[in-house]
Motif scaffolding. Sequence first.
Motif, PDB file in Angstrom:
ATOM      1  N   MET A   1       8.673 -15.692 -10.464  1.00 46.69           N
ATOM      2  CA  MET A   1       7.870 -15.040  -9.444  1.00 46.69           C
ATOM      3  C   MET A   1       6.958 -16.039  -8.758  1.00 46.69           C
ATOM      4  O   MET A   1       6.352 -16.863  -9.419  1.00 46.69           O
ATOM      5  CB  MET A   1       6.992 -13.978 -10.102  1.00 46.69           C
ATOM      6  N   ASP A   2       6.837 -15.917  -7.474  1.00 49.00           N
ATOM      7  CA  ASP A   2       5.890 -16.777  -6.762  1.00 49.00           C
ATOM      8  C   ASP A   2       4.605 -15.991  -6.491  1.00 49.00           C
ATOM      9  O   ASP A   2       4.511 -14.800  -6.782  1.00 49.00           O
ATOM     10  CB  ASP A   2       6.508 -17.355  -5.497  1.00 49.00           C
ATOM     11  N   ILE A   3       3.635 -16.651  -5.927  1.00 47.00           N
ATOM     12  CA  ILE A   3       2.335 -16.027  -5.724  1.00 47.00           C
ATOM     13  C   ILE A   3       2.420 -14.826  -4.791  1.00 47.00           C
ATOM     14  O   ILE A   3       1.705 -13.832  -4.985  1.00 47.00           O
ATOM     15  CB  ILE A   3       1.267 -17.049  -5.252  1.00 47.00           C
ATOM     16  N   ASP A   4       3.283 -14.861  -3.797  1.00 49.01           N
ATOM     17  CA  ASP A   4       3.416 -13.703  -2.911  1.00 49.01           C
ATOM     18  C   ASP A   4       3.871 -12.467  -3.687  1.00 49.01           C
ATOM     19  O   ASP A   4       3.370 -11.362  -3.465  1.00 49.01           O
ATOM     20  CB  ASP A   4       4.378 -14.004  -1.761  1.00 49.01           C
ATOM     21  N   ASP A   5       4.820 -12.653  -4.621  1.00 45.93           N
ATOM     22  CA  ASP A   5       5.278 -11.544  -5.463  1.00 45.93           C
ATOM     23  C   ASP A   5       4.154 -11.047  -6.367  1.00 45.93           C
ATOM     24  O   ASP A   5       3.993  -9.841  -6.566  1.00 45.93           O
ATOM     25  CB  ASP A   5       6.467 -11.971  -6.320  1.00 45.93           C
ATOM     26  N   LEU A   6       3.384 -11.985  -6.927  1.00 46.73           N
ATOM     27  CA  LEU A   6       2.275 -11.600  -7.796  1.00 46.73           C
ATOM     28  C   LEU A   6       1.219 -10.811  -7.022  1.00 46.73           C
ATOM     29  O   LEU A   6       0.685  -9.813  -7.527  1.00 46.73           O
ATOM     30  CB  LEU A   6       1.645 -12.835  -8.443  1.00 46.73           C
ATOM     31  N   ILE A   7       0.920 -11.251  -5.819  1.00 46.49           N
ATOM     32  CA  ILE A   7      -0.067 -10.544  -4.990  1.00 46.49           C
ATOM     33  C   ILE A   7       0.446  -9.155  -4.631  1.00 46.49           C
ATOM     34  O   ILE A   7      -0.294  -8.168  -4.753  1.00 46.49           O
ATOM     35  CB  ILE A   7      -0.405 -11.361  -3.726  1.00 46.49           C
ATOM     36  N   ASP A   8       1.705  -9.054  -4.214  1.00 46.54           N
ATOM     37  CA  ASP A   8       2.265  -7.737  -3.893  1.00 46.54           C
ATOM     38  C   ASP A   8       2.214  -6.814  -5.102  1.00 46.54           C
ATOM     39  O   ASP A   8       1.868  -5.634  -4.979  1.00 46.54           O
ATOM     40  CB  ASP A   8       3.704  -7.860  -3.393  1.00 46.54           C
ATOM     41  N   GLY A   9       2.537  -7.349  -6.275  1.00 45.35           N
ATOM     42  CA  GLY A   9       2.477  -6.544  -7.500  1.00 45.35           C
ATOM     43  C   GLY A   9       1.068  -6.083  -7.816  1.00 45.35           C
ATOM     44  O   GLY A   9       0.850  -4.926  -8.204  1.00 45.35           O
ATOM     45  N   ALA A  10       0.097  -6.970  -7.643  1.00 48.63           N
ATOM     46  CA  ALA A  10      -1.304  -6.610  -7.903  1.00 48.63           C
ATOM     47  C   ALA A  10      -1.763  -5.523  -6.941  1.00 48.63           C
ATOM     48  O   ALA A  10      -2.398  -4.538  -7.349  1.00 48.63           O
ATOM     49  CB  ALA A  10      -2.197  -7.843  -7.789  1.00 48.63           C
ATOM     50  N   ILE A  11      -1.451  -5.679  -5.681  1.00 50.06           N
ATOM     51  CA  ILE A  11      -1.866  -4.694  -4.675  1.00 50.06           C
ATOM     52  C   ILE A  11      -1.205  -3.344  -4.950  1.00 50.06           C
ATOM     53  O   ILE A  11      -1.853  -2.297  -4.871  1.00 50.06           O
ATOM     54  CB  ILE A  11      -1.574  -5.213  -3.256  1.00 50.06           C
ATOM     55  N   ASP A  12       0.068  -3.369  -5.317  1.00 51.53           N
ATOM     56  CA  ASP A  12       0.761  -2.114  -5.642  1.00 51.53           C
ATOM     57  C   ASP A  12       0.145  -1.437  -6.866  1.00 51.53           C
ATOM     58  O   ASP A  12      -0.024  -0.221  -6.893  1.00 51.53           O
ATOM     59  CB  ASP A  12       2.248  -2.366  -5.877  1.00 51.53           C
ATOM     60  N   ARG A  13      -0.185  -2.227  -7.884  1.00 52.36           N
ATOM     61  CA  ARG A  13      -0.813  -1.694  -9.105  1.00 52.36           C
ATOM     62  C   ARG A  13      -2.197  -1.120  -8.813  1.00 52.36           C
ATOM     63  O   ARG A  13      -2.570  -0.069  -9.307  1.00 52.36           O
ATOM     64  CB  ARG A  13      -0.952  -2.809 -10.143  1.00 52.36           C
ATOM     65  N   GLU A  14      -2.951  -1.844  -8.026  1.00 59.51           N
ATOM     66  CA  GLU A  14      -4.330  -1.436  -7.744  1.00 59.51           C
ATOM     67  C   GLU A  14      -4.384  -0.228  -6.819  1.00 59.51           C
ATOM     68  O   GLU A  14      -5.306   0.571  -6.902  1.00 59.51           O
ATOM     69  CB  GLU A  14      -5.105  -2.605  -7.121  1.00 59.51           C
ATOM     70  N   GLY A  15      -3.404  -0.109  -5.923  1.00 59.18           N
ATOM     71  CA  GLY A  15      -3.370   1.026  -5.021  1.00 59.18           C
ATOM     72  C   GLY A  15      -4.372   0.904  -3.888  1.00 59.18           C
ATOM     73  O   GLY A  15      -4.961  -0.152  -3.662  1.00 59.18           O
ATOM     74  N   GLY A  16      -4.540   2.002  -3.179  1.00 60.25           N
ATOM     75  CA  GLY A  16      -5.413   2.031  -2.014  1.00 60.25           C
ATOM     76  C   GLY A  16      -6.868   2.279  -2.372  1.00 60.25           C
ATOM     77  O   GLY A  16      -7.345   1.868  -3.426  1.00 60.25           O
ATOM     78  N   PHE A  17      -7.538   2.995  -1.512  1.00 61.71           N
ATOM     79  CA  PHE A  17      -8.980   3.205  -1.642  1.00 61.71           C
ATOM     80  C   PHE A  17      -9.309   4.064  -2.863  1.00 61.71           C
ATOM     81  O   PHE A  17      -8.696   5.095  -3.101  1.00 61.71           O
ATOM     82  CB  PHE A  17      -9.529   3.883  -0.381  1.00 61.71           C
ATOM     83  N   VAL A  18     -10.309   3.609  -3.635  1.00 66.32           N
ATOM     84  CA  VAL A  18     -10.816   4.339  -4.797  1.00 66.32           C
ATOM     85  C   VAL A  18     -12.322   4.130  -4.858  1.00 66.32           C
ATOM     86  O   VAL A  18     -12.811   3.031  -4.604  1.00 66.32           O
ATOM     87  CB  VAL A  18     -10.182   3.810  -6.120  1.00 66.32           C
ATOM     88  N   ASP A  19     -13.024   5.193  -5.209  1.00 64.55           N
ATOM     89  CA  ASP A  19     -14.472   5.092  -5.447  1.00 64.55           C
ATOM     90  C   ASP A  19     -14.801   5.972  -6.656  1.00 64.55           C
ATOM     91  O   ASP A  19     -15.391   7.036  -6.527  1.00 64.55           O
ATOM     92  CB  ASP A  19     -15.257   5.516  -4.206  1.00 64.55           C
ATOM     93  N   HIS A  20     -14.390   5.507  -7.836  1.00 60.29           N
ATOM     94  CA  HIS A  20     -14.557   6.258  -9.086  1.00 60.29           C
ATOM     95  C   HIS A  20     -16.009   6.166  -9.534  1.00 60.29           C
ATOM     96  O   HIS A  20     -16.571   5.072  -9.594  1.00 60.29           O
ATOM     97  CB  HIS A  20     -13.616   5.691 -10.156  1.00 60.29           C
ATOM     98  N   PRO A  21     -16.625   7.296  -9.869  1.00 59.31           N
ATOM     99  CA  PRO A  21     -18.041   7.271 -10.246  1.00 59.31           C
ATOM    100  C   PRO A  21     -18.352   6.434 -11.499  1.00 59.31           C
ATOM    101  O   PRO A  21     -19.475   5.931 -11.629  1.00 59.31           O
ATOM    102  CB  PRO A  21     -18.384   8.748 -10.480  1.00 59.31           C
ATOM    103  N   ALA A  22     -17.391   6.257 -12.384  1.00 55.91           N
ATOM    104  CA  ALA A  22     -17.634   5.477 -13.598  1.00 55.91           C
ATOM    105  C   ALA A  22     -17.394   3.983 -13.404  1.00 55.91           C
ATOM    106  O   ALA A  22     -17.673   3.180 -14.291  1.00 55.91           O
ATOM    107  CB  ALA A  22     -16.760   5.989 -14.742  1.00 55.91           C
ATOM    108  N   ASP A  23     -16.857   3.604 -12.251  1.00 55.22           N
ATOM    109  CA  ASP A  23     -16.519   2.206 -12.005  1.00 55.22           C
ATOM    110  C   ASP A  23     -17.726   1.471 -11.442  1.00 55.22           C
ATOM    111  O   ASP A  23     -18.185   1.758 -10.333  1.00 55.22           O
ATOM    112  CB  ASP A  23     -15.337   2.115 -11.039  1.00 55.22           C
ATOM    113  N   ARG A  24     -18.224   0.509 -12.190  1.00 55.48           N
ATOM    114  CA  ARG A  24     -19.374  -0.278 -11.746  1.00 55.48           C
ATOM    115  C   ARG A  24     -19.078  -1.083 -10.489  1.00 55.48           C
ATOM    116  O   ARG A  24     -19.985  -1.491  -9.779  1.00 55.48           O
ATOM    117  CB  ARG A  24     -19.835  -1.223 -12.855  1.00 55.48           C
ATOM    118  N   GLY A  25     -17.807  -1.322 -10.215  1.00 57.33           N
ATOM    119  CA  GLY A  25     -17.423  -2.077  -9.021  1.00 57.33           C
ATOM    120  C   GLY A  25     -17.594  -1.292  -7.737  1.00 57.33           C
ATOM    121  O   GLY A  25     -17.553  -1.859  -6.655  1.00 57.33           O
ATOM    122  N   GLY A  26     -17.765   0.023  -7.861  1.00 56.85           N
ATOM    123  CA  GLY A  26     -17.949   0.859  -6.677  1.00 56.85           C
ATOM    124  C   GLY A  26     -16.673   0.996  -5.868  1.00 56.85           C
ATOM    125  O   GLY A  26     -15.565   0.922  -6.398  1.00 56.85           O
TER     126      GLY A  26
END
Length: 179
Positions: free
Chosen positions: A1-26
């Motif tokens: 896997m190259d970095i482009d594949d790793l980035i695509d995988g990370a973005i897919d795993r992380e998904g879109g917009f989230v604002d979970h109340p328990a997440d300190r990252g906001g």
Amino acid sequence: MDIDDLIDGAIDREGGFVDHPADRGGATNWGITQAVARANGYAGAMRALPRATAAAIYRRLYWLKPGFDAVAQRAPTIAAELFDTGINMGPAVATGFLQRALNALNRGATDYPDIVLDGVVGPRLLTALDAFLARRGPGAEGVLLKAIEALQGERYLALAERRPANEAFLYGWLTNRIG
């Protein structure tokens, strides 16, 4: 896997917009927190963070800046794990796992000298990684990966134990981040 594949995988795993109340990252989008987005010049609404902007941040902050590209030249599976762990825990923590694992696997510093646990990919870490891979042979990268993942799993459990709100994330961390 190259970095482009790793980035695509990370973005897919992380998904879109989230604002979970328990997440300190906001508020996050594509796994990029608002604080990181702002620190990297993005001033818009987090819901509208472009995927390409997230990808550029991943490449710069979680691949090139910590030196995981240099690790990838020697041990691509380890570099992929460091990249993913670095996104979730910070690159210095991920690098620290590699340093600890290499120190524990160096047979009493007979294969190579212990590495200072400073969370930095530098010449001594890369030399130790080269020595480990050369001395331990074909299965070495897999063993090193298991050690890093064990450290990662222990940290997730500790995070949930110290802050019960993190229990909301533990199952997903163990499912999506290890193995």
